[in-house]
Design an enzyme around this catalytic site. Structure first.
Site, PDB file in Angstrom:
ATOM      1  N   LYS A  11      -2.839  11.381  35.251  1.00 58.51           N
ATOM      2  CA  LYS A  11      -2.117  10.109  35.730  1.00 58.51           C
ATOM      3  C   LYS A  11      -2.758   9.835  37.226  1.00 58.51           C
ATOM      4  O   LYS A  11      -4.036   9.958  37.253  1.00 58.51           O
ATOM      5  CB  LYS A  11      -0.549  10.205  35.988  1.00 58.51           C
ATOM      6  CG  LYS A  11       0.134  10.580  34.562  1.00 58.51           C
ATOM      7  CD  LYS A  11       1.549  10.735  34.437  1.00 58.51           C
ATOM      8  CE  LYS A  11       1.919  11.171  33.244  1.00 58.51           C
ATOM      9  NZ  LYS A  11       3.311  11.142  33.123  1.00 58.51           N
ATOM     10  N   HIS A  93       0.248   3.942  27.248  1.00 58.04           N
ATOM     11  CA  HIS A  93       0.945   5.013  27.770  1.00 58.04           C
ATOM     12  C   HIS A  93       2.364   4.216  28.253  1.00 58.04           C
ATOM     13  O   HIS A  93       2.220   3.159  28.605  1.00 58.04           O
ATOM     14  CB  HIS A  93       0.464   5.732  28.924  1.00 58.04           C
ATOM     15  CG  HIS A  93       1.350   6.905  29.378  1.00 58.04           C
ATOM     16  ND1 HIS A  93       2.128   6.639  29.993  1.00 58.04           N
ATOM     17  CD2 HIS A  93       1.370   8.285  29.142  1.00 58.04           C
ATOM     18  CE1 HIS A  93       2.832   7.963  30.394  1.00 58.04           C
ATOM     19  NE2 HIS A  93       2.184   8.926  29.725  1.00 58.04           N
ATOM     20  N   GLU A  95       4.104   4.347  30.716  1.00 60.58           N
ATOM     21  CA  GLU A  95       4.056   3.868  31.857  1.00 60.58           C
ATOM     22  C   GLU A  95       3.169   2.545  32.197  1.00 60.58           C
ATOM     23  O   GLU A  95       3.438   1.901  33.100  1.00 60.58           O
ATOM     24  CB  GLU A  95       3.402   5.131  33.034  1.00 60.58           C
ATOM     25  CG  GLU A  95       4.285   6.173  33.141  1.00 60.58           C
ATOM     26  CD  GLU A  95       3.911   7.493  33.568  1.00 60.58           C
ATOM     27  OE1 GLU A  95       2.670   7.585  33.914  1.00 60.58           O
ATOM     28  OE2 GLU A  95       4.536   8.616  33.216  1.00 60.58           O
ATOM     29  N   GLY A 169       8.174  13.549  32.346  1.00 56.59           N
ATOM     30  CA  GLY A 169       8.365  13.761  33.712  1.00 56.59           C
ATOM     31  C   GLY A 169       9.875  14.380  34.424  1.00 56.59           C
ATOM     32  O   GLY A 169       9.881  14.266  35.186  1.00 56.59           O
ATOM     33  N   SER A 208       7.166  16.514  29.180  1.00 52.18           N
ATOM     34  CA  SER A 208       7.860  17.897  29.514  1.00 52.18           C
ATOM     35  C   SER A 208       7.329  19.091  28.738  1.00 52.18           C
ATOM     36  O   SER A 208       8.136  20.018  28.644  1.00 52.18           O
ATOM     37  CB  SER A 208       9.184  17.600  29.740  1.00 52.18           C
ATOM     38  OG  SER A 208       9.609  16.822  30.758  1.00 52.18           O
TER      39      SER A 208
HETATM   40  P1  PGA Z   1       4.535  15.011  31.508  1.00 55.84           P
HETATM   41  O1  PGA Z   1       3.987  13.691  31.072  1.00 55.84           O
HETATM   42  O2  PGA Z   1       4.133  16.250  30.714  1.00 55.84           O
HETATM   43  O3  PGA Z   1       4.712  15.048  32.842  1.00 55.84           O
HETATM   44  O4  PGA Z   1       6.241  14.881  31.196  1.00 55.84           O
HETATM   45  C1  PGA Z   1       3.542  13.531  29.740  1.00 55.84           C
HETATM   46  C2  PGA Z   1       2.805  12.143  29.729  1.00 55.84           C
HETATM   47  O5  PGA Z   1       3.239  11.139  30.481  1.00 55.84           O
HETATM   48  O6  PGA Z   1       1.545  12.094  29.257  1.00 55.84           O
END
Ligand code: PGA
Length: 248
Positions: A11, A93, A95, A169, A208
């Protein structure tokens, strides 16, 4: 059986000071048999590719534009990522879908652009918590798969990452039954759509994933690896996940 893949998504994290972690990771994966990929911010794609030279670590981007060149200030194209040493690119993704309004149509165009540049597309799908609570998780993911994949998808040029938005996250993960149900569903959808190629596509779980929960997640059928955010930033954590995948 598709070859397993551990993919890290940094990220908006990482600078030139990250080299030590990458060097440690490269040393740690010498004996592992699964594929390992790190996707740093665009500024680090070329440096990371040179830090990883001589190792088995692959490097990828986190997004690309649907066009190869043009007047698109701030954007980066798939051929540019390939030129910088990337072999993969994460697309769609959640996001980016949330922060930049990316639609399935746009993700499909970007995936096509990635393929044209010879990159392996890691296409992300996943439902929100509201959608899961409404019993719509499978429908949402099925529609995202149908809408986000262009023609010409094969097991060699595309990876699918199932990432429930509410698990990213947050430290929360779906139950193993929920992961299994979704991965079986995606396998069926892809096999129906793509035949044998649909059985070859790697299906990653993301959200996660940590060294402590990786082994049980990787034991779920049709989970061919993970897309890892926070726990990919430190080599020691990511190596814990990679070793769990190798042992699965
Ligand atoms: P995370 O993110 O492992 O921090 O939950 C996964 C991702 O967004 O690819």
């Amino acid at each position: 059986m598709p070859k397993k893949l551990a993919a890290g998504n940094w990220k908006m994290n990482g600078t030139s000071a990250s080299q030590t972690e990458v060097t440690a990771l490269c040393g740690g994966i010498e004996q592992v048999s699964c594929d390992v990929l790190l996707c740093p911010p665009a500024t680090l794609v070329a440096p990371m590719a040179s830090w990883a030279a001589g190792s088995t670590l692959s490097v990828g981007g986190q997004d690309c534009h649907a066009n190869a060149t043009g007047a698109h200030t701030g954007d980066i194209s798939a051929p540019m990522l390939a030129d910088a040493g990337a072999s993969h690119v994460i697309l769609g993704h959640s996001e980016r879908r949330a922060d930049h309004g990316e639609t399935d149509d746009l993700v499909r165009a970007k995936t096509q652009a990635a393929h044209a540049a010879g990159l392996i597309a890691v296409v992300c799908v996943g439902e929100t918590e509201e959608e899961r609570d409404a019993g719509r998780a499978l429908d949402v993911v099925g529609a995202q798969i149908a809408g986000s994949l262009p023609g010409g998808v094969t097991g060699a040029n595309t990876v699918i990452a199932y990432e429930p938005v509410w698990a990213i996250g947050t430290g929360r993960t779906p139950t193993l039954d929920q992961i299994g149900e979704m991965h079986d569903f995606m396998r069926d959808v892809l096999a129906r759509q793509l035949g044998d190629q649909g059985r070859e596509l790697r299906l990653l779980y993301g959200g996660s994933v940590k060294p402590g929960n990786a082994a049980e997640i990787f034991a779920v059928p049709n989970v061919d690896g993970a897309l890892v955010g926070g726990a990919s930033l430190r080599a020691a954590d990511f190596l814990g996940i990679i070793r769990a995948l190798d042992a699965a």
